[in-house]
Design a protein around this motif. Structure first.
Motif, short mmCIF file in Angstrom:
data_model
loop_
_atom_site.label_atom_id
_atom_site.label_comp_id
_atom_site.label_asym_id
_atom_site.label_seq_id
_atom_site.Cartn_x
_atom_site.Cartn_y
_atom_site.Cartn_z
N SER A 7 37.43 44.46 41.06
CA SER A 7 37.73 44.92 39.70
C SER A 7 36.64 44.48 38.74
N ALA A 8 36.28 43.20 38.83
CA ALA A 8 35.27 42.67 37.92
C ALA A 8 33.96 43.42 38.10
N LEU A 10 33.50 46.54 39.28
CA LEU A 10 33.61 47.89 38.73
C LEU A 10 33.58 47.84 37.21
N GLY A 11 34.27 46.82 36.66
CA GLY A 11 34.27 46.67 35.21
C GLY A 11 32.87 46.50 34.66
N ALA B 113 43.87 45.68 34.52
CA ALA B 113 42.95 44.89 35.34
C ALA B 113 42.45 43.66 34.59
N PHE B 114 42.22 43.81 33.27
CA PHE B 114 41.67 42.69 32.48
C PHE B 114 42.57 42.43 31.29
N LEU B 179 37.37 51.06 29.29
CA LEU B 179 36.87 50.35 30.47
C LEU B 179 38.03 49.76 31.27
N VAL B 183 39.09 50.82 35.24
CA VAL B 183 39.15 49.86 36.34
C VAL B 183 40.59 49.74 36.85
N LYS B 187 41.67 50.36 40.64
CA LYS B 187 41.87 49.18 41.48
C LYS B 187 43.30 48.68 41.58
N MET B 188 44.17 49.10 40.69
CA MET B 188 45.48 48.44 40.61
C MET B 188 46.63 49.32 41.09
#
Ligand SMILES: [Cu+2]
Lengths: 204, 544
Positions: A7-8, A10-11, B113-114, B179, B183, B187-188
């Motif tokens: 994830s990081a 891709l981010g 994701a973040f 962003l 992600v 990814k999730m």
């Protein structure tokens, strides 16, 4: 953990896409004006310090190498080498900023800062050359700002590595800050020929 | 059915709202649902602020003479209406509230994701908003929301730099949200939640996020260059040194046309969900709706020149831009046809969200079709800078996005708050909004077609009849927007408790309790069926 890493990553790639578009606006403006005023733009290369620009290019390439080695050191768990490489990368970063600062100073002395005090001794181009120098300062300035942010991130990595945060199992920040650093280097690789080199030989 | 094991819950079980209390638990939260609420409150404030500016503009225009405000004040009013509504309401509206709340739930994730970047983007938004409000309190800005130089860089005597900084900063909030979504969607996703099972709401947000990621930085740097130019009195858009103000327009619209799709795609995403649910049918042509979202996002980057047909850009460029602009009608029409086809032979229910969806489809169609008038070179020359343009984009932005936002807010209100809103009042205000909206903006098409220019505080008396209608309609619209504010807040305290799935809708977000627990699902969900399986288990029919 695996998912966090990807994830990081891709981010960061997505963020770099944003950065490309960010610089892209200025590269676009550069392209437009270069084709509008080829003569004026060519005349400005005479005032660029190619030697220092070249030196800075080499410094940045070296810093990219040390950054890559830092990531590698983290991957193989070599803590000492990791720190050395981060410090070296930081060092090269500051050398770059120092040289850049000196160049800005030169421009100041030669009255090449756009604005009321701008002086240009090719009378036909006195106006249009300002556009180039505005772009020069905007582009290299934005680039330098990215270097400063990068130096901050590297410092963060250094502190973290002294705390023993990174290992072959966890080195996500090293990797993604490395990506960022390489990106900033690549921007310079485009800036250098565009601003310093194109047409410079015509003034030999 | 998708399998999320339902545990019986008492009414006072722990959820994301009652696990922690106190202002700190909100301002330092990383829960996407709480951040969505923070956004909801902030954008409501800006909607109100922008609405007040709009009412003042409409009041001035009730009479042909410039009697209520002088021209400078009027210029500031419409500028601040534009800046507030576009950058501080429309762009964050659905993505930052409903998108933030729902995307992780729809794909079966615990959070974005973040999560910390999500909170950061809200703080950036608030900083930008404070700068904007400060600018307005100190006297505002009068350049129009488009900041065209050389007026903005040289001649305007208002707070252009401060307003530019506000817009610049808000851009980073938008970039970070986009962003985060991209992600997250990559990814999730829960096991089984493949891309062809993603809810269309998520597809729409994916397309939106691409625009946010690729477009916003361009306008950010453009506005930064403009600010530098104004501060240092020299720059690349300055005609005095050979600079080209038209270049600013190119760079500005390279973002700001796609930004229109940031302001409509999420609305379309909401409509997909509502239409499917209240027609009890799988959306007709799922892959085409999903693909058309991406198509709109991509095409949107290639049409900016249609804002510049009368600037003297090359005629060949104009031709190409005209053609490409019309091409955007294709994916847009695909969506409208698919919504209609979804309803065809569906068992339609007329609850409030569906009323908004009907409104959206009709008004967006009018807004989209009048866009074709403007994309046509010959008619554009006549209609440029008239009220026809104003009417056109309000049909898309308000008739489209705001209705989509309200529809979505009602649809997911039970999920978000755990309370039902009063259905009667919901339907009534949806009706008032629809009537008031058309009353306000349809006359503007006529006024514009008859030649009334935009952005003047006084006008020729023959246009008064249109303007009186428009101002009257705006008051009705104002009531329509105020009612939900009242009854939705009322429902927080007195509304009946909402069940987990009050509409019988499909989608993972409906399989957890209302309001959801902090980590969304008690057991990690698995998606093991097609999206929108409204055909039911009895028939086993899977379309598409
Ligand atoms: Cu446009």
């Amino acid at each position: 953990m695996e998912q966090q890493f990807s994830s990081a990553q891709l981010g960061m790639w997505a963020f770099l896409l944003t950065e490309i578009m960010f610089f892209g606006g200025m590269f676009g403006a550069y392209t437009v004006y270069r084709s509008m005023y080829p003569g004026a733009f060519q005349s400005t290369t005479h005032y660029m310090n190619v030697t220092l620009g070249m030196a800075n290019t080499l410094v940045l390439i070296a810093s990219s190498l040390t950054m890559a080695l830092a990531v590698r050191s983290a991957q193989v768990d070599n803590q000492k080498m990791l720190r050395i490489m981060i410090v070296l990368t930081l060092f090269f970063g500051f050398v770059f900023l120092g040289i850049k600062g000196y160049e800005y100073h030169e421009k100041w002395v030669e009255h090449l800062i756009p604005g009321p005090h701008f002086e240009y001794n090719v009378p036909n181009y006195a106006h249009q050359a300002q556009i180039l120098f505005f772009l020069y300062f905007a582009m290299t300035g934005t680039h330098a700002l990215h270097m400063v942010i990068g130096a901050g991130l590297l410092t963060y990595l250094l502190i973290k590595s002294y705390k023993g945060s990174f290992s072959s199992h966890y080195y996500t920040p090293v990797e993604i800050i490395g990506l960022y650093w390489h990106f900033v280097d690549i921007v310079w690789i485009f800036l250098f020929p565009l601003l310093y080199l194109i047409g410079a030989h015509l003034h030999a | 059915m998708s399998t999320a094991i339902e545990t019986p819950r008492s009414t006072e079980t722990l959820n994301y709202l009652n696990t922690k209390y106190g202002w700190k638990s909100w301002l330092f939260t990383t829960d996407h649902k709480r951040i969505a609420i923070l956004y909801l409150i902030s954008i409501s404030f800006f909607f109100l602020l922008g609405g007040i500016f709009a009412m003042l503009v409409r009041l001035e225009l009730a009479t042909p003479a410039g009697d209520l405000f002088n021209s400078d004040t009027y210029n500031k009013l419409f500028t601040m209406h534009g800046i507030v509504m576009i950058f501080f309401f429309l762009i964050p509206s659905i993505p930052a509230t409903l998108g933030n709340f729902l995307i992780p739930m729809m794909i079966g994730a615990k959070d974005l994701a973040f999560p910390r970047i999500n909170l950061l983007s809200w703080y950036i938004y608030i900083v930008a908003g404070l700068i904007a409000v400060g600018t307005m309190a100190y006297g505002g800005v009068d350049t129009g929301w488009t900041f065209y130089p050389p007026f903005s860089s040289t001649y305007s005597r208002t707070y252009v730099v401060a307003a530019a900084i506000a817009v610049f900063v808000s851009g980073f909030s938008s970039i970070l949200t986009g962003l985060n979504f991209i992600v997250t969607i990559h990814k999730m996703r829960a096991p089984g939640m493949t891309f062809d099972r993603l809810p269309l709401f998520v597809w729409a947000h994916y397309a939106t996020s691409l625009i946010q990621l690729l477009g916003t930085p361009v306008v950010a740097i453009t506005i930064a260059l403009l600010g530098l130019e104004r501060i240092f009195h020299v720059g690349i858009f300055d005609p005095a040194i050979g600079g080209d103000p038209i270049l600013f327009q190119h760079l500005f619209w390279f973002y700001s046309h796609p930004a229109v799709y940031i302001m409509i795609l999420p609305g379309m995403g909401v409509i997909n969900e509502i239409v499917a649910c209240f027609s009890r049918k799988r959306p007709f042509g799922y892959p085409f709706i999903a693909g058309s979202s991406i198509g709109i996002a991509v095409l949107g980057f290639l049409v900016w020149g249609h804002h510049m047909f009368v600037t003297g850009q090359s005629m060949y460029a104009s031709l190409v831009f005209s053609l490409l602009s019309m091409a955007v009608a294709v994916p847009s029409a695909i969506k409208v046809f698919n919504w209609t086809a979804t309803m065809y032979k569906g068992s339609i229910r007329f609850e409030t969200p569906m009323l908004y969806a009907f409104g959206f489809i009709g008004l967006f169609t009018i807004g989209g079709l009048t866009g074709l008038f403007l994309a046509t070179l010959a008619t554009n020359v006549h209609l440029t800078d008239t009220y026809f343009v104003v009417a056109h984009f309000h049909y898309v932005m308000v008739g489209g996005m705001v209705l989509g936002y309200l529809g979505g807010l009602h649809f997911w209100w039970p999920k978000i708050t755990g309370r039902m809103y009063p259905e009667f009042w919901g339907k009534l205000s949806a009706l008032i909004v629809f009537v008031g909206f058309n009353f306000t903006f349809f006359p503007q098409f006529l006024a514009g077609y008859a030649g009334m220019p935009r952005r003047y505080h006084a006008y020729a008396p023959e246009y008064q009849v249109f303007n009186v209608m428009s101002t009257a309609g705006a008051s009705v619209l104002g009531i329509g927007f105020t009612l939900p504010l009242i009854y939705l807040i009322w429902s927080l305290f007195y509304g009946p408790k909402a069940p987990a799935n009050p509409w019988g809708a499909k989608g993972l977000e409906w399989e957890t309790s209302s309001p959801p627990p902090t980590y969304n699902f008690d057991t990690p969900p698995v998606m093991n069926e097609e999206a929108y399986n409204y055909s039911g288990d009895d028939t086993g029919v899977h379309v598409g």
